[in-house]
Design a protein around this motif. Structure first.
Motif, PDB file in Angstrom:
ATOM      1  N   ASN A  77       0.813  -1.386  -0.039  1.00  0.00           N
ATOM      2  CA  ASN A  77      -0.064   0.011  -0.025  1.00  0.00           C
ATOM      3  C   ASN A  77       0.757   1.186  -0.058  1.00  0.00           C
ATOM      4  N   SER A  78       1.909   1.311   0.577  1.00  0.00           N
ATOM      5  CA  SER A  78       2.923   2.418   0.589  1.00  0.00           C
ATOM      6  C   SER A  78       3.363   2.648  -1.018  1.00  0.00           C
ATOM      7  N   LEU A  79       3.856   1.401  -1.446  1.00  0.00           N
ATOM      8  CA  LEU A  79       4.229   1.526  -3.028  1.00  0.00           C
ATOM      9  C   LEU A  79       2.966   2.007  -4.073  1.00  0.00           C
ATOM     10  N   ASN A  80       1.909   1.889  -3.605  1.00  0.00           N
ATOM     11  CA  ASN A  80       0.643   1.910  -4.387  1.00  0.00           C
ATOM     12  C   ASN A  80       0.179   3.529  -4.224  1.00  0.00           C
ATOM     13  N   GLU A  81       0.687   4.108  -3.011  1.00  0.00           N
ATOM     14  CA  GLU A  81       0.315   5.352  -2.594  1.00  0.00           C
ATOM     15  C   GLU A  81       1.452   6.498  -2.494  1.00  0.00           C
ATOM     16  N   THR A  82       1.810   6.903  -1.441  1.00  0.00           N
ATOM     17  CA  THR A  82       2.859   7.959  -1.212  1.00  0.00           C
ATOM     18  C   THR A  82       3.838   7.714  -2.019  1.00  0.00           C
ATOM     19  N   HIS A  83       4.432   6.414  -1.742  1.00  0.00           N
ATOM     20  CA  HIS A  83       5.924   5.988  -2.201  1.00  0.00           C
ATOM     21  C   HIS A  83       5.937   5.160  -3.520  1.00  0.00           C
ATOM     22  N   LYS A  84       4.878   5.591  -4.367  1.00  0.00           N
ATOM     23  CA  LYS A  84       4.894   4.863  -5.556  1.00  0.00           C
ATOM     24  C   LYS A  84       6.080   5.105  -6.752  1.00  0.00           C
ATOM     25  N   ASN A  85       6.728   6.367  -6.470  1.00  0.00           N
ATOM     26  CA  ASN A  85       7.803   6.511  -7.246  1.00  0.00           C
ATOM     27  C   ASN A  85       9.136   5.691  -6.887  1.00  0.00           C
ATOM     28  N   PHE A  86       9.118   5.039  -5.585  1.00  0.00           N
ATOM     29  CA  PHE A  86      10.168   3.905  -5.184  1.00  0.00           C
ATOM     30  C   PHE A  86       9.883   2.640  -5.588  1.00  0.00           C
ATOM     31  N   SER A  87       8.905   2.432  -6.538  1.00  0.00           N
ATOM     32  CA  SER A  87       8.454   0.976  -6.520  1.00  0.00           C
ATOM     33  C   SER A  87       9.016   0.306  -7.782  1.00  0.00           C
ATOM     34  N   LEU A  88       9.352  -0.970  -7.743  1.00  0.00           N
ATOM     35  CA  LEU A  88       9.719  -1.846  -8.827  1.00  0.00           C
ATOM     36  C   LEU A  88       8.572  -2.890  -8.839  1.00  0.00           C
ATOM     37  N   GLU A  89       7.916  -3.095  -9.965  1.00  0.00           N
ATOM     38  CA  GLU A  89       6.859  -4.007 -10.013  1.00  0.00           C
ATOM     39  C   GLU A  89       7.344  -5.509 -11.012  1.00  0.00           C
ATOM     40  N   LEU A  90       7.278  -6.473 -10.322  1.00  0.00           N
ATOM     41  CA  LEU A  90       7.699  -7.943 -11.063  1.00  0.00           C
ATOM     42  C   LEU A  90       6.613  -8.962 -10.665  1.00  0.00           C
ATOM     43  N   ASN A  91       5.842  -9.394 -11.782  1.00  0.00           N
ATOM     44  CA  ASN A  91       5.162 -10.613 -11.588  1.00  0.00           C
ATOM     45  C   ASN A  91       4.084 -10.471 -10.179  1.00  0.00           C
ATOM     46  N   GLY A  92       3.376  -9.183 -10.166  1.00  0.00           N
ATOM     47  CA  GLY A  92       2.500  -9.426  -9.150  1.00  0.00           C
ATOM     48  C   GLY A  92       2.985  -8.997  -7.708  1.00  0.00           C
ATOM     49  N   PHE A  93       4.179  -8.519  -7.735  1.00  0.00           N
ATOM     50  CA  PHE A  93       4.840  -7.948  -6.329  1.00  0.00           C
ATOM     51  C   PHE A  93       5.257  -6.798  -6.842  1.00  0.00           C
ATOM     52  N   LYS A  94       5.372  -6.048  -5.603  1.00  0.00           N
ATOM     53  CA  LYS A  94       6.074  -4.676  -5.681  1.00  0.00           C
ATOM     54  C   LYS A  94       7.225  -4.694  -4.504  1.00  0.00           C
ATOM     55  N   PHE A  95       8.530  -4.071  -5.118  1.00  0.00           N
ATOM     56  CA  PHE A  95       9.532  -3.905  -4.286  1.00  0.00           C
ATOM     57  C   PHE A  95       9.753  -2.375  -4.142  1.00  0.00           C
ATOM     58  N   TYR A  96      10.474  -2.199  -3.069  1.00  0.00           N
ATOM     59  CA  TYR A  96      11.306  -0.705  -2.953  1.00  0.00           C
ATOM     60  C   TYR A  96      12.352  -1.039  -3.945  1.00  0.00           C
ATOM     61  N   LYS A  97      12.639   0.130  -4.438  1.00  0.00           N
ATOM     62  CA  LYS A  97      14.113   0.157  -5.244  1.00  0.00           C
ATOM     63  C   LYS A  97      15.083  -0.191  -4.219  1.00  0.00           C
ATOM     64  N   PRO A  98      15.941  -1.230  -4.495  1.00  0.00           N
ATOM     65  CA  PRO A  98      17.060  -1.619  -3.292  1.00  0.00           C
ATOM     66  C   PRO A  98      17.885  -0.635  -2.532  1.00  0.00           C
ATOM     67  N   GLU A  99      18.155   0.381  -3.401  1.00  0.00           N
ATOM     68  CA  GLU A  99      19.006   1.346  -2.564  1.00  0.00           C
ATOM     69  C   GLU A  99      18.076   2.168  -1.691  1.00  0.00           C
ATOM     70  N   TYR A 100      16.680   1.958  -1.637  1.00  0.00           N
ATOM     71  CA  TYR A 100      15.993   2.655  -0.654  1.00  0.00           C
ATOM     72  C   TYR A 100      15.522   1.768   0.464  1.00  0.00           C
ATOM     73  N   CYS A 101      15.273   0.579   0.129  1.00  0.00           N
ATOM     74  CA  CYS A 101      14.501  -0.392   1.217  1.00  0.00           C
ATOM     75  C   CYS A 101      14.671  -1.903   0.624  1.00  0.00           C
ATOM     76  N   PRO A 102      14.872  -2.903   1.685  1.00  0.00           N
ATOM     77  CA  PRO A 102      14.934  -4.061   1.300  1.00  0.00           C
ATOM     78  C   PRO A 102      13.669  -4.926   1.186  1.00  0.00           C
ATOM     79  N   PHE A 103      12.397  -4.141   1.147  1.00  0.00           N
ATOM     80  CA  PHE A 103      11.217  -4.678   1.413  1.00  0.00           C
ATOM     81  C   PHE A 103      10.468  -5.140  -0.002  1.00  0.00           C
ATOM     82  N   GLY A 104       9.616  -5.866   0.078  1.00  0.00           N
ATOM     83  CA  GLY A 104       8.651  -6.300  -0.906  1.00  0.00           C
ATOM     84  C   GLY A 104       7.366  -6.687  -0.334  1.00  0.00           C
ATOM     85  N   GLY A 105       6.302  -6.529  -1.161  1.00  0.00           N
ATOM     86  CA  GLY A 105       4.723  -6.987  -0.791  1.00  0.00           C
ATOM     87  C   GLY A 105       4.182  -7.557  -1.959  1.00  0.00           C
TER      88      GLY A 105
END
Length: 225
Positions: A12-40
């Motif tokens: 939800n963060s990567l869908n909303e306020t932090h969408k500019n930091f998002s990488l999308e792969l196969n139905g997953f969203k990840f923070y760009k790795p230099e920013y955060c090691p999290f995915g959902g």
């Protein structure tokens, strides 16, 4: 309800306020790795092993939330179970320390070094750019810090609550949590945080400051090597 978005904070963060930091792969969203090691993700039918060949940008990451399906292509390093806690009202303590916002390149390096001394593995080089971070200096040394990490339209995560081991027990964390949550409330958002379920001391501190337990949530740590 908006609060239900906290059940899947990365997505939800990567869908909303932090969408500019998002990488999308196969139905997953990840923070760009230099920013955060999290995915959902939202759909359990997407096995995380499907990502193995596409995860060229990192070899160590966390999926936050539900138990992901995975195969031997990935290694589950650990499941860090956290208490998710939320703050509904401003903290009722006085600010009596000099607190500075960490903005300069030098301050950001000092923050990176301090967080990785105390809580290694979660704070990357550009994590500081996800929100505002605040610190307390003593004799020109950064001794404590706290700031903002994941952000949604209505919620902001308090993160990196750290104090140098030689400066604990002086109430710096309380001051910095107060400062950070004040800024979040001033932005018309609600503060929340994640704390390891075994960290009883930190949980008691957050409860004294007014945070309440919302749910447990897992941080699934995988490697691809």
């Amino acid at each position: 309800m908006e609060e239900e978005k906290l059940d899947n904070p990365v997505w939800n963060s990567l869908n909303e306020t932090h969408k500019n930091f998002s990488l999308e792969l196969n139905g997953f969203k990840f923070y760009k790795p230099e920013y955060c090691p999290f995915g959902g993700f939202t759909k359990l039918e997407h096995p995380i092993s499907d990502l193995e060949e596409q995860l060229t940008f990192t070899d160590n990451f966390y999926i936050v939330g539900e138990n992901p399906q995975f195969s031997s292509k990935l290694t589950l390093v650990k499941n860090l179970v956290c208490n998710q806690m939320i703050l509904k009202q401003p903290i009722n303590i006085e600010l009596n320390e000099q607190i500075v916002e960490l903005k300069t390149d030098k301050q950001k390096i000092e923050l990176f070094d301090l967080v990785n001394l105390v809580q290694p593995g979660y704070f990357n080089r550009k994590t500081v750019d996800l929100g505002r971070y605040f610190g307390i200096y003593k004799n020109e040394q950064l001794v404590a810090a706290t700031g903002e990490r994941m952000k949604m339209n209505c919620f902001t995560e308090v993160s990196a609550v750290v104090t140098h081991p030689e400066h604990t027990g002086k109430g710096y964390a309380k001051q910095l949590i107060k400062q950070t949550t004040n800024q979040i409330f001033n932005g018309n958002k609600t503060p929340y945080l994640h704390v390891a379920a075994f960290n009883i001391g930190a949980i008691k501190l957050y409860e004294k400051l007014g945070f309440t337990y919302r749910r447990q949530i897992s941080f699934w740590n995988f490697t691809t090597s």
